[in-house]
Design an enzyme around this catalytic site. Structure first.
Site: not given
Ligand code: PMV
Length: 326
Positions: A88-92, A94-95, A137
């Site tokens: 959704s573009g929230l960087g899951s 990368a996190a 990200d």
């Protein structure tokens, strides 16, 4: 057992224009990914959430595992928990990578090293995507707070580091910065998710085609760069009205570039009356929008009335951190 967590991110200014060298600003959000690592006692293979770990299915985890090794090399059991919606573009992703780096550092009894986590996660994302990946990200997730990425070293910001990467014989370079901001306590960010998956590569390609066919429209990317610099300055000063204004202006240019969508526009229209500023965040074509607001519950309600899912986040959420075990 060890446990580490890292936040997702949203882009406040500069998406798409950043591909053409303009500055982009991302900030960490309060939704996080958590990694727990435990020595695997029962099986002699690495395990992921109770199943045998498949390196082909999780190339970024495989890359990190090969980079941060433990002395005894005993197999581990990785447990992934998190509240960041995927794709959704929230960087899951990368996190997840950053949290895994932190957990492995902890297992080695090394001090927590956000710079190492940022670098290794960036390489991991790039190798998993088969080449180029922006470090925005992974850096935002590692360091937390505000991260500005640009082709040039920006005046008036705190320079963090230059990241370089060779892709197909070409060297790409990014300069990362951060800054201090005094954010009034009554101002929040609301993230609204359309639930529609927008493809980053398709949206980047769509903008590339537009610029190729209409080179004169490159001025819109320069405009986004100017708005981003103004927005960053307003954040440094704590002038939230000006930040909101810059966000809305940035959205208008993104919409004119064709990267918004009817779903995004519906959520943005719903959030606008209770907000200081509204825009899509990330690649667009679906995914998420953000609103800067002093009335977060009202903004969340308005987005949910239009069928979006929304949550409230603060600024300055911490980056990579060790979680205390219960
Ligand atoms: O898909 P996201 O939310 O990580 O954002 C992509 C941002 C773009 O500027 C559109 C692409 C890029 O590589 O910077």
């Amino acid at each position: 057992m060890v446990k580490a967590s890292a936040p997702g991110k949203c882009i406040l200014f500069g998406e798409h224009a950043v591909v053409y060298g303009q500055p982009a600003l991302a900030c960490s959000i309060n939704q996080r990914m958590t990694i727990e690592l435990e020595r695997e006692e029962t099986f002699d293979t690495w395990r992921l959430d109770g199943r045998t770990f498949n390196p082909q299915k999780h190339p970024h985890i495989e890359y990190i595992r090969s980079q941060i090794t433990t002395e005894d090399q005993d197999p581990l059991h990785i447990r992934i928990r998190g509240t960041i919606p995927k794709a959704s573009g929230l960087g899951s992703s990368a996190a997840l990578s950053v949290a895994l780096c932190g957990a492995l550092q902890q297992l080695r009894n090394d001090p927590l090293d956000q710079t190492q986590a940022s670098a290794i996660s960036h390489q991991a994302e790039a190798s998993a995507q088969g080449g180029r990946a922006s470090p925005l990200d992974t850096a935002t997730s590692s360091f937390g707070g505000f991260v500005v990425l640009s082709d040039t070293i920006e005046d008036g910001l705190d320079f963090i580091e230059t990241r370089a990467m060779d892709v197909d014989g070409k060297t790409f370079q990014w300069h990362l910065h951060t800054f201090e901001a005094t954010i009034p306590e009554d101002v929040f960010l609301v993230v609204g998710n359309t639930g529609v998956h927008g493809s980053t590569s398709a949206m980047v390609e769509q903008v590339a085609t537009l610029i190729r066919e209409h080179p004169e429209r490159k001025v819109e990317l320069d405009t986004i760069g100017a708005i981003a610099r103004r927005g960053i300055h307003a954040l440094q000063e704590g002038n939230m009205e000006a930040v909101g204004q810059a966000m809305t202006e940035n959205h208008i240019v993104l919409r004119s570039l064709g990267v918004s969508s009817p779903d995004l526009e519906r959520l943005i229209r719903a959030a606008a009356p209770s907000s200081l500023g509204v825009k899509l965040t990330g690649a667009g074509g679906g995914g998420c929008m953000i609103a800067l607001t002093r009335r977060p519950e009202e903004t969340v309600g308005a987005i949910e009335m239009e069928g979006g899912r929304a949550f409230i986040t603060h600024f300055n959420e911490p980056g990579l951190k060790i979680e205390r075990l219960m």
